[in-house]
Design an enzyme around this catalytic site. Structure first.
Site, short mmCIF file in Angstrom:
data_model
loop_
_atom_site.label_atom_id
_atom_site.label_comp_id
_atom_site.label_asym_id
_atom_site.label_seq_id
_atom_site.Cartn_x
_atom_site.Cartn_y
_atom_site.Cartn_z
CE LYS A 98 32.12 30.18 27.22
NZ LYS A 98 32.51 30.90 27.91
N GLY B 276 35.60 29.42 36.81
CA GLY B 276 35.37 30.31 38.28
C GLY B 276 36.31 29.91 39.04
CB ALA C 124 36.46 27.76 31.40
N GLY C 125 38.24 28.81 33.68
CA GLY C 125 39.30 27.66 35.29
C GLY C 125 41.27 28.93 35.38
CG ASN D 99 33.16 36.81 33.47
OD1 ASN D 99 32.11 36.72 32.98
ND2 ASN D 99 33.15 37.76 34.34
CB THR D 100 35.78 33.75 37.84
OG1 THR D 100 34.80 33.48 36.92
CG2 THR D 100 35.38 34.36 39.13
#
Lengths: 266, 65
Positions: A100, A161, A188-189, A210-211
């Site tokens: 990545k 995040g 992401a996001g 992830n977050t």
């Protein structure tokens, strides 16, 4: 045709949810969340070893037990040169060609540096890496990344995040249409399962997050929620979503409508 | 001589990268190394003798998104 297999480079996968391994409240929470999410690919990183501390090795042992494909990242790198060195180190440790590729332009937005990203993709592809570039919805950059050797693209939904979902759905939809045969992953996001479902409904091949799971009140339950949302969105895309209309259109048959009180109608 | 190990300056006598790794930690198989920004593979570590001013990075697996 529910959740058919798809390929990232030469690897066939069933799960379209790719999970990060950071920010979990505990190693056990990470393990249980990955299992609940059904993810077959997990991202991870390399960081400076601290002598005398075993934490890093504990993490590594936990991850190995999951028996998933590893997708090492180059998080924090700001130049192609740093990303290339980090990638080479990751390949040796993790024994995978997958990478990545993150080259960050700005600390506040963590947006990709597209110029360095293209340069690093070209070099790493020539070295045999299978690059997953973290990019934006910019079509020009996307074409250059493909020319540089990438066979998968990972546009952001929103800055890393932030949990704001798809900030530019128009551009993401355009990107999907423009590259119908390239595996595209929104990375992401993403904050809520509905964001993931929205991207999958557009026809994205997978979601990387992830977050949104790790920082949820109950990460294990949220991992399952994302699993279901990704599956639902993909299935909906395969089933072909209806066109939107401007005017109302009754779903109940009009013919045969009973009129009990004709006086009131007239 | 002085070398930098993960950003921290250490005074050390002549040593190979392989020996430094062995001295630095007890799990040498779960690290990767770079010297002055260039990757050094595990097989090349014994061939690299560190010089004054070298910057060594020793990385290991960690959580990531």
């Amino acid at each position: 045709m529910t959740n058919s297999q798809f390929k990232l480079y030469d690897t066939s996968l069933s799960s379209r949810l790719i999970m990060g391994s950071a920010l979990y409240p505990s190693p056990d929470s990470l393990i249980q969340s990955v299992k609940a999410g059904g993810s077959e690919v997990v991202t991870l990183s390399l960081r400076r070893e601290t002598a005398g501390e075993g934490a890093a090795n504990d993490f590594w042992e936990h991850i190995q037990k999951l028996n998933v494909h590893l997708l090492p990242n180059t998080a924090g790198c700001k130049t192609a040169k740093d990303a290339i060195t980090t990638a080479q180190m990751a390949r040796e440790i993790f024994g995978t060609k997958w990478l990545k590729l993150e080259v960050i332009a700005n600390d506040d937005t963590l947006q990709p540096d597209l110029f360095e990203l293209v340069e690093a993709t070209k070099e790493l592809s020539s070295q045999g890496f299978q690059v997953f570039p973290y990019t934006t919805e910019d079509l020009g950059a996307a074409e250059k990344l493909l020319e540089a050797g990438a066979e998968v693209l990972m546009p952001w939904g929103a800055p890393i995040g932030t949990g704001r979902g798809l900030m530019n759905p128009y551009a993401l939809r355009t990107m999907r249409s423009y590259f119908p045969d390239t595996p595209l992953i929104v990375d992401a996001g993403i904050g809520a399962p509905s964001h993931a479902a929205e991207a999958m409904e557009m026809g994205y091949d997978a979601i990387l997050l992830n977050t949104a799971i790790a920082k949820a009140g109950d990460p294990v339950a949220m991992a399952k929620a994302f699993k279901l949302a990704v599956e639902a969105g993909h299935l909906a895309n395969q089933a072909l979503i209806i066109e939107q209309r401007d005017m109302a259109s009754p779903s109940t048959p009009v013919a045969g409508t009973p009129f009990f009180d004709l006086d009131k109608i007239n | 001589m002085n070398i930098s190990i993960n950003g921290k300056t250490e005074e050390i006598s002549e040593i190979t990268l392989a020996a430094l790794c062995k001295r630095f930690l007890d799990h040498p198989h779960t690290i990767a190394t770079a010297v002055n920004g260039q990757f050094v593979s595990v097989n090349d570590r014994p061939e690299i003798t560190l010089k004054d001013g070298d910057k060594v990075e020793i990385l290991s697996p960690r959580q990531g998104g």
